[in-house]
Design a protein around this motif. Structure first.
Motif, PDB file in Angstrom:
ATOM      1  N   HIS A 242      -0.517   2.040  14.202  1.00 33.63           N
ATOM      2  CA  HIS A 242       0.783   1.369  14.061  1.00 33.63           C
ATOM      3  C   HIS A 242       0.618   0.044  13.309  1.00 33.63           C
ATOM      4  O   HIS A 242       1.426  -0.293  12.431  1.00 33.63           O
ATOM      5  CB  HIS A 242       1.395   1.110  15.438  1.00 33.63           C
ATOM      6  CG  HIS A 242       2.023   2.312  16.071  1.00 33.63           C
ATOM      7  ND1 HIS A 242       3.011   3.054  15.456  1.00 33.63           N
ATOM      8  CD2 HIS A 242       1.802   2.903  17.285  1.00 33.63           C
ATOM      9  CE1 HIS A 242       3.379   4.045  16.246  1.00 33.63           C
ATOM     10  NE2 HIS A 242       2.659   3.980  17.366  1.00 33.63           N
ATOM     11  N   ILE A 243      -0.420  -0.703  13.658  1.00 35.50           N
ATOM     12  CA  ILE A 243      -0.656  -2.006  13.016  1.00 35.50           C
ATOM     13  C   ILE A 243      -1.041  -1.815  11.552  1.00 35.50           C
ATOM     14  O   ILE A 243      -0.538  -2.519  10.668  1.00 35.50           O
ATOM     15  CB  ILE A 243      -1.744  -2.790  13.776  1.00 35.50           C
ATOM     16  CG1 ILE A 243      -1.198  -3.217  15.142  1.00 35.50           C
ATOM     17  CG2 ILE A 243      -2.187  -4.013  12.974  1.00 35.50           C
ATOM     18  CD1 ILE A 243      -2.234  -3.843  16.038  1.00 35.50           C
ATOM     19  N   LYS A 244      -1.912  -0.871  11.275  1.00 34.12           N
ATOM     20  CA  LYS A 244      -2.336  -0.611   9.898  1.00 34.12           C
ATOM     21  C   LYS A 244      -1.139  -0.239   9.014  1.00 34.12           C
ATOM     22  O   LYS A 244      -1.010  -0.714   7.886  1.00 34.12           O
ATOM     23  CB  LYS A 244      -3.386   0.506   9.872  1.00 34.12           C
ATOM     24  CG  LYS A 244      -4.753   0.078  10.407  1.00 34.12           C
ATOM     25  CD  LYS A 244      -5.696   1.252  10.573  1.00 34.12           C
ATOM     26  CE  LYS A 244      -6.122   1.838   9.251  1.00 34.12           C
ATOM     27  NZ  LYS A 244      -7.141   2.925   9.446  1.00 34.12           N
ATOM     28  N   ILE A 254      -6.456  -5.409   5.295  1.00 32.15           N
ATOM     29  CA  ILE A 254      -7.421  -5.303   6.397  1.00 32.15           C
ATOM     30  C   ILE A 254      -8.806  -5.273   5.756  1.00 32.15           C
ATOM     31  O   ILE A 254      -9.150  -4.343   5.020  1.00 32.15           O
ATOM     32  CB  ILE A 254      -7.172  -4.031   7.234  1.00 32.15           C
ATOM     33  CG1 ILE A 254      -5.791  -4.085   7.882  1.00 32.15           C
ATOM     34  CG2 ILE A 254      -8.253  -3.883   8.311  1.00 32.15           C
ATOM     35  CD1 ILE A 254      -5.412  -2.827   8.631  1.00 32.15           C
ATOM     36  N   LEU A 255      -9.600  -6.297   6.017  1.00 35.05           N
ATOM     37  CA  LEU A 255     -10.907  -6.411   5.386  1.00 35.05           C
ATOM     38  C   LEU A 255     -11.923  -5.456   6.000  1.00 35.05           C
ATOM     39  O   LEU A 255     -12.841  -4.986   5.329  1.00 35.05           O
ATOM     40  CB  LEU A 255     -11.411  -7.854   5.499  1.00 35.05           C
ATOM     41  CG  LEU A 255     -10.483  -8.943   4.953  1.00 35.05           C
ATOM     42  CD1 LEU A 255     -11.123 -10.311   5.084  1.00 35.05           C
ATOM     43  CD2 LEU A 255     -10.104  -8.659   3.508  1.00 35.05           C
ATOM     44  N   TYR A 256     -11.740  -5.189   7.294  1.00 40.74           N
ATOM     45  CA  TYR A 256     -12.692  -4.327   8.003  1.00 40.74           C
ATOM     46  C   TYR A 256     -12.010  -3.768   9.245  1.00 40.74           C
ATOM     47  O   TYR A 256     -11.203  -4.437   9.882  1.00 40.74           O
ATOM     48  CB  TYR A 256     -13.930  -5.134   8.409  1.00 40.74           C
ATOM     49  CG  TYR A 256     -14.886  -4.394   9.315  1.00 40.74           C
ATOM     50  CD1 TYR A 256     -15.802  -3.471   8.806  1.00 40.74           C
ATOM     51  CD2 TYR A 256     -14.859  -4.606  10.693  1.00 40.74           C
ATOM     52  CE1 TYR A 256     -16.669  -2.786   9.639  1.00 40.74           C
ATOM     53  CE2 TYR A 256     -15.734  -3.922  11.540  1.00 40.74           C
ATOM     54  CZ  TYR A 256     -16.629  -3.011  11.005  1.00 40.74           C
ATOM     55  OH  TYR A 256     -17.482  -2.338  11.836  1.00 40.74           O
ATOM     56  N   SER A 257     -12.312  -2.529   9.573  1.00 41.28           N
ATOM     57  CA  SER A 257     -11.811  -1.955  10.817  1.00 41.28           C
ATOM     58  C   SER A 257     -12.868  -1.052  11.441  1.00 41.28           C
ATOM     59  O   SER A 257     -13.628  -0.387  10.728  1.00 41.28           O
ATOM     60  CB  SER A 257     -10.522  -1.168  10.578  1.00 41.28           C
ATOM     61  OG  SER A 257     -10.756  -0.052   9.746  1.00 41.28           O
ATOM     62  N   ASP A 258     -12.917  -1.061  12.750  1.00 35.73           N
ATOM     63  CA  ASP A 258     -13.825  -0.205  13.515  1.00 35.73           C
ATOM     64  C   ASP A 258     -13.018   0.319  14.700  1.00 35.73           C
ATOM     65  O   ASP A 258     -12.727  -0.426  15.641  1.00 35.73           O
ATOM     66  CB  ASP A 258     -15.036  -1.011  13.987  1.00 35.73           C
ATOM     67  CG  ASP A 258     -16.084  -0.136  14.666  1.00 35.73           C
ATOM     68  OD1 ASP A 258     -15.853   1.090  14.777  1.00 35.73           O
ATOM     69  OD2 ASP A 258     -17.124  -0.666  15.095  1.00 35.73           O
ATOM     70  N   ILE A 259     -12.643   1.583  14.634  1.00 36.81           N
ATOM     71  CA  ILE A 259     -11.692   2.131  15.598  1.00 36.81           C
ATOM     72  C   ILE A 259     -12.324   3.282  16.375  1.00 36.81           C
ATOM     73  O   ILE A 259     -12.817   4.254  15.782  1.00 36.81           O
ATOM     74  CB  ILE A 259     -10.415   2.620  14.884  1.00 36.81           C
ATOM     75  CG1 ILE A 259      -9.758   1.463  14.126  1.00 36.81           C
ATOM     76  CG2 ILE A 259      -9.434   3.233  15.883  1.00 36.81           C
ATOM     77  CD1 ILE A 259      -8.600   1.882  13.248  1.00 36.81           C
ATOM     78  N   LEU A 266      -9.687  -4.836  14.182  1.00 34.72           N
ATOM     79  CA  LEU A 266      -9.117  -4.976  12.837  1.00 34.72           C
ATOM     80  C   LEU A 266      -9.328  -6.412  12.378  1.00 34.72           C
ATOM     81  O   LEU A 266      -8.897  -7.356  13.054  1.00 34.72           O
ATOM     82  CB  LEU A 266      -7.629  -4.635  12.838  1.00 34.72           C
ATOM     83  CG  LEU A 266      -7.238  -3.242  13.356  1.00 34.72           C
ATOM     84  CD1 LEU A 266      -5.734  -3.105  13.432  1.00 34.72           C
ATOM     85  CD2 LEU A 266      -7.823  -2.170  12.460  1.00 34.72           C
ATOM     86  N   ASP A 267      -9.977  -6.577  11.237  1.00 33.43           N
ATOM     87  CA  ASP A 267     -10.281  -7.900  10.706  1.00 33.43           C
ATOM     88  C   ASP A 267      -9.404  -8.165   9.494  1.00 33.43           C
ATOM     89  O   ASP A 267      -9.542  -7.515   8.457  1.00 33.43           O
ATOM     90  CB  ASP A 267     -11.771  -7.970  10.329  1.00 33.43           C
ATOM     91  CG  ASP A 267     -12.175  -9.342   9.801  1.00 33.43           C
ATOM     92  OD1 ASP A 267     -11.313 -10.239   9.729  1.00 33.43           O
ATOM     93  OD2 ASP A 267     -13.368  -9.508   9.466  1.00 33.43           O
ATOM     94  N   LEU A 268      -8.494  -9.163   9.631  1.00 35.32           N
ATOM     95  CA  LEU A 268      -7.593  -9.530   8.535  1.00 35.32           C
ATOM     96  C   LEU A 268      -8.078 -10.774   7.798  1.00 35.32           C
ATOM     97  O   LEU A 268      -7.390 -11.305   6.940  1.00 35.32           O
ATOM     98  CB  LEU A 268      -6.177  -9.792   9.064  1.00 35.32           C
ATOM     99  CG  LEU A 268      -5.283  -8.588   9.354  1.00 35.32           C
ATOM    100  CD1 LEU A 268      -5.890  -7.652  10.377  1.00 35.32           C
ATOM    101  CD2 LEU A 268      -3.915  -9.036   9.819  1.00 35.32           C
ATOM    102  N   GLY A 269      -9.263 -11.248   8.131  1.00 38.65           N
ATOM    103  CA  GLY A 269      -9.784 -12.470   7.521  1.00 38.65           C
ATOM    104  C   GLY A 269      -9.514 -13.668   8.411  1.00 38.65           C
ATOM    105  O   GLY A 269     -10.404 -14.157   9.100  1.00 38.65           O
ATOM    106  N   ASP A 270      -8.271 -14.123   8.426  1.00 38.83           N
ATOM    107  CA  ASP A 270      -7.897 -15.247   9.290  1.00 38.83           C
ATOM    108  C   ASP A 270      -7.595 -14.803  10.711  1.00 38.83           C
ATOM    109  O   ASP A 270      -7.565 -15.623  11.623  1.00 38.83           O
ATOM    110  CB  ASP A 270      -6.675 -15.971   8.726  1.00 38.83           C
ATOM    111  CG  ASP A 270      -7.006 -16.757   7.470  1.00 38.83           C
ATOM    112  OD1 ASP A 270      -8.042 -17.443   7.468  1.00 38.83           O
ATOM    113  OD2 ASP A 270      -6.242 -16.684   6.499  1.00 38.83           O
ATOM    114  N   THR A 271      -7.361 -13.515  10.883  1.00 36.69           N
ATOM    115  CA  THR A 271      -6.979 -12.992  12.192  1.00 36.69           C
ATOM    116  C   THR A 271      -7.851 -11.800  12.571  1.00 36.69           C
ATOM    117  O   THR A 271      -8.065 -10.903  11.753  1.00 36.69           O
ATOM    118  CB  THR A 271      -5.498 -12.543  12.189  1.00 36.69           C
ATOM    119  OG1 THR A 271      -4.678 -13.639  11.797  1.00 36.69           O
ATOM    120  CG2 THR A 271      -5.080 -12.055  13.564  1.00 36.69           C
ATOM    121  N   LEU A 272      -8.323 -11.795  13.822  1.00 30.81           N
ATOM    122  CA  LEU A 272      -9.049 -10.664  14.391  1.00 30.81           C
ATOM    123  C   LEU A 272      -8.197 -10.030  15.476  1.00 30.81           C
ATOM    124  O   LEU A 272      -7.623 -10.732  16.311  1.00 30.81           O
ATOM    125  CB  LEU A 272     -10.369 -11.125  15.015  1.00 30.81           C
ATOM    126  CG  LEU A 272     -11.630 -11.126  14.149  1.00 30.81           C
ATOM    127  CD1 LEU A 272     -12.803 -11.655  14.964  1.00 30.81           C
ATOM    128  CD2 LEU A 272     -11.951  -9.745  13.622  1.00 30.81           C
TER     129      LEU A 272
END
Length: 306
Positions: A242-244, A254-259, A266-272
């Motif tokens: 849903h977030i993606k 999204i710079l990185y995700s591990d699901i 979910l890594d957005l850079g400024d927000t984890l």
């Protein structure tokens, strides 16, 4: 026939959000090589082709005055800002033509593809000579122009790139600190809007125990951290999806995700963002660690009031 007793002007309008070395080079070159009495820099209250500006109109006016008012034959004018609304170029030229002869209008080569869509283009095309500033990757397409000349500027930069990357190397030191403050403020506002959106999505999709940690001044890899519980493994994956989807719609990367079923990051850079089943959240106790960081930054702020 033009009344030659009127001062001959060139008009250089734009958002100047912020003004940069490229704008400075244009002003200096045009004021030197055009046969004019004065070059008028006109910051827009709001560009007719844009919905918003990053800096307030009054701030952009101040930046332009700081950079341009001391250059010979150059004057910054607040006409469009005083109008308090988006103003067409033709209206601005008619305003200055009442007491002057506006001979030149300075535009970037990137404007050429949409120039015929400008309000009263035919009138503009009849009454002025277009001064086209070269820009990398924008060809000079002048078929529709009646009178034009080219000024070559070899500075590949834009206000948009400065805002998006917050790279101020091409901003004059006279205004750099002020520009930095404005851009940082806008960036923080953007983060807060993103956080609000993510929390709303989690809440609407039945995530539980949602917490947001502000780590702006802490020594940590992100400025904000969101933690929430999922109901079970399938719910963890569903919340992440849903977030993606929502972030894609708002052009957030999204710079990185591990699901996985138990834990999604979910890594957005400024927000984890951490979405976890309750057992994992209790076991790893991330919020305890983050709470300690928040307390530590508060204590440091009390010790160093500056």
């Amino acid at each position: 026939m033009v009344n030659q007793s009127k001062p001959i002007l060139a008009i250089f309008g734009g958002s100047f959000d912020p003004p940069h070395e490229g704008h400075q080079a244009i002003v200096k070159l045009a004021s030197k090589y055009l046969d004019i009495d004065k070059l008028i820099v006109v910051p827009a209250f709001l560009n007719p082709f844009k919905k918003t500006s990053s800096a307030l109109a009054s701030q952009r006016l101040e930046w332009c005055q700081t950079l341009f008012d001391n250059i010979p034959k150059v004057q910054v004018d607040d006409y469009e800002i005083q109008e308090g609304k988006s103003t067409t170029t033709s209206q601005t030229l008619k305003h200055f033509n009442s007491r002057n002869h506006v001979k030149y209008l300075i535009i970037g080569a990137d404007n050429l593809s949409t120039l015929e869509k400008w309000h009263q283009f035919e009138w503009l095309n009849t009454h002025i000579t277009w001064v086209i500033i070269t820009r990398e990757n924008y060809p000079i397409i002048s078929d529709s122009l009646k009178s034009w000349k080219v000024l070559s500027i070899h500075k590949a930069m834009s206000s948009t790139a400065i805002r998006d990357k917050q790279d101020l190397q091409h901003v004059d030191n006279k205004i750099k600190h002020s520009v930095q403050k404005v851009l940082q403020g806008k960036h923080i506002m953007k983060i807060e809007q993103s956080i609000e959106n993510i929390v709303q999505i989690l809440d609407q999709n039945k995530a539980d125990d949602i917490e947001v940690f502000n780590l702006e001044d802490a020594d940590y890899i992100a400025k904000r951290v969101i933690i929430s519980n999922s109901l079970n493994g399938k719910h963890t994956i569903a919340l992440a999806e849903h977030i993606k989807k929502a972030l894609k719609e708002t052009d957030e990367d999204i710079l990185y995700s591990d699901i996985s079923d138990d834990w999604a990051v979910l890594d957005l850079g400024d927000t984890l963002i951490h979405i976890m089943i309750p057992e994992y959240r209790q076991r790893y106790s991330i919020e305890t660690f983050l709470s300690e960081l928040v307390e530590k930054q508060k204590k440091n702020a009390d010790i160093d009031p500056a």
